[in-house]
Design a protein around this motif. Structure first.
Motif, PDB file in Angstrom:
ATOM      1  N   GLN A  53       0.870  -0.907   0.008  1.00 54.38           N
ATOM      2  CA  GLN A  53       0.060   0.273   0.225  1.00 54.38           C
ATOM      3  C   GLN A  53       1.065   1.110  -0.229  1.00 54.38           C
ATOM      4  N   GLN A  54       0.333   2.144  -0.508  1.00 58.46           N
ATOM      5  CA  GLN A  54       1.385   3.569  -0.799  1.00 58.46           C
ATOM      6  C   GLN A  54       0.833   4.780  -1.062  1.00 58.46           C
ATOM      7  N   ASN A  55       1.307   6.262  -0.413  1.00 57.35           N
ATOM      8  CA  ASN A  55       0.308   6.832  -0.283  1.00 57.35           C
ATOM      9  C   ASN A  55       0.869   8.189  -0.487  1.00 57.35           C
ATOM     10  N   PHE A  56       0.947   8.808  -1.892  1.00 58.09           N
ATOM     11  CA  PHE A  56       1.436   9.916  -1.927  1.00 58.09           C
ATOM     12  C   PHE A  56       0.660  11.695  -2.296  1.00 58.09           C
ATOM     13  N   MET A  57       1.593  12.055  -1.144  1.00 60.99           N
ATOM     14  CA  MET A  57       1.443  13.930  -1.764  1.00 60.99           C
ATOM     15  C   MET A  57       1.616  14.536  -2.283  1.00 60.99           C
ATOM     16  N   ILE A  58       1.271  14.550  -4.151  1.00 58.75           N
ATOM     17  CA  ILE A  58       1.692  15.652  -5.048  1.00 58.75           C
ATOM     18  C   ILE A  58       1.265  17.262  -5.229  1.00 58.75           C
ATOM     19  N   THR A  59       2.276  17.489  -5.651  1.00 63.00           N
ATOM     20  CA  THR A  59       2.702  19.121  -6.141  1.00 63.00           C
ATOM     21  C   THR A  59       2.388  19.878  -6.804  1.00 63.00           C
ATOM     22  N   ALA A  60       1.584  21.162  -7.680  1.00 67.38           N
ATOM     23  CA  ALA A  60       2.470  20.914  -8.892  1.00 67.38           C
ATOM     24  C   ALA A  60       3.316  22.273  -8.560  1.00 67.38           C
ATOM     25  N   GLN A  61       4.646  22.151  -9.358  1.00 72.43           N
ATOM     26  CA  GLN A  61       5.601  23.247  -9.526  1.00 72.43           C
ATOM     27  C   GLN A  61       6.065  23.109 -11.096  1.00 72.43           C
ATOM     28  N   GLY A  62       5.284  24.363 -10.797  1.00 76.02           N
ATOM     29  CA  GLY A  62       5.378  24.993 -12.320  1.00 76.02           C
ATOM     30  C   GLY A  62       4.610  23.620 -13.362  1.00 76.02           C
ATOM     31  N   ASP A  63       4.951  23.016 -14.459  1.00 80.08           N
ATOM     32  CA  ASP A  63       4.449  21.903 -15.163  1.00 80.08           C
ATOM     33  C   ASP A  63       5.012  20.512 -14.345  1.00 80.08           C
ATOM     34  N   LYS A  64       5.365  20.085 -13.632  1.00 78.01           N
ATOM     35  CA  LYS A  64       5.858  18.918 -12.971  1.00 78.01           C
ATOM     36  C   LYS A  64       5.220  18.990 -11.279  1.00 78.01           C
ATOM     37  N   TRP A  65       4.606  17.535 -11.548  1.00 78.72           N
ATOM     38  CA  TRP A  65       4.430  17.419 -10.094  1.00 78.72           C
ATOM     39  C   TRP A  65       5.252  16.510  -9.105  1.00 78.72           C
ATOM     40  N   LYS A  66       5.072  17.617  -8.126  1.00 79.24           N
ATOM     41  CA  LYS A  66       6.302  16.876  -7.804  1.00 79.24           C
ATOM     42  C   LYS A  66       6.021  16.126  -5.949  1.00 79.24           C
TER      43      LYS A  66
END
Length: 137
Positions: A110-123
């Motif tokens: 099981q895995q969970n991510f919190m990703i955020t927009a950094q310009g046109d990329k996701w981090k």
């Protein structure tokens, strides 16, 4: 927030999650030397209860793992509406599946991510991975 706006953000979260996880797991399994590019400089990885902070240390961690093959069985995503990440567009992604390390038996994870927009990329801001173990109660 209007209901229509919320629905659009949920749909965007789901489409982003599909594209992001496809790239992420292909990299984990085939291009592990590129893993740091997925994380913020201050990203956090918690792997089976062991924490690592910073994309350079996360890169080193991934390079120390045995070869892997991931198969996803479930994927869900939602927008984080009041983002704690400098008011950037942010999504929470939840993944379940199976992973096989070095030709050994496949195990559920099981895995969970919190990703955020950094310009046109996701981090990745935060990443929590856990192998699922059978427990007796």
């Amino acid at each position: 927030m209007e209901q229509q706006d919320l629905k659009a953000k949920i749909e965007q979260a789901c489409h982003t999650a599909e594209a992001f996880t496809k790239l992420y797991y292909e990299s984990v399994d085939k291009r592990r030397h590129q893993m740091s590019r997925y994380y913020l400089d201050t990203g956090v990885l918690v792997w089976n209860g062991n924490g690592t902070v910073g994309k350079d240390l996360i890169q080193k961690f991934f390079e120390g793992l045995p070869p892997s093959e991931h198969t996803l069985t479930s994927l869900d995503a939602q927008p984080v509406l009041d983002s704690a990440v400098a008011n950037q567009l942010t999504f929470l992604i939840l993944v379940c599946g199976f992973v096989k390390f070095q030709e050994k038996v496949s195990r559920p994870f099981q895995q969970n991510f919190m990703i955020t927009a950094q310009g046109d990329k996701w981090k990745i801001v935060s990443d929590c991975f856990r192998l699922q173990e059978s427990i007796s109660i």
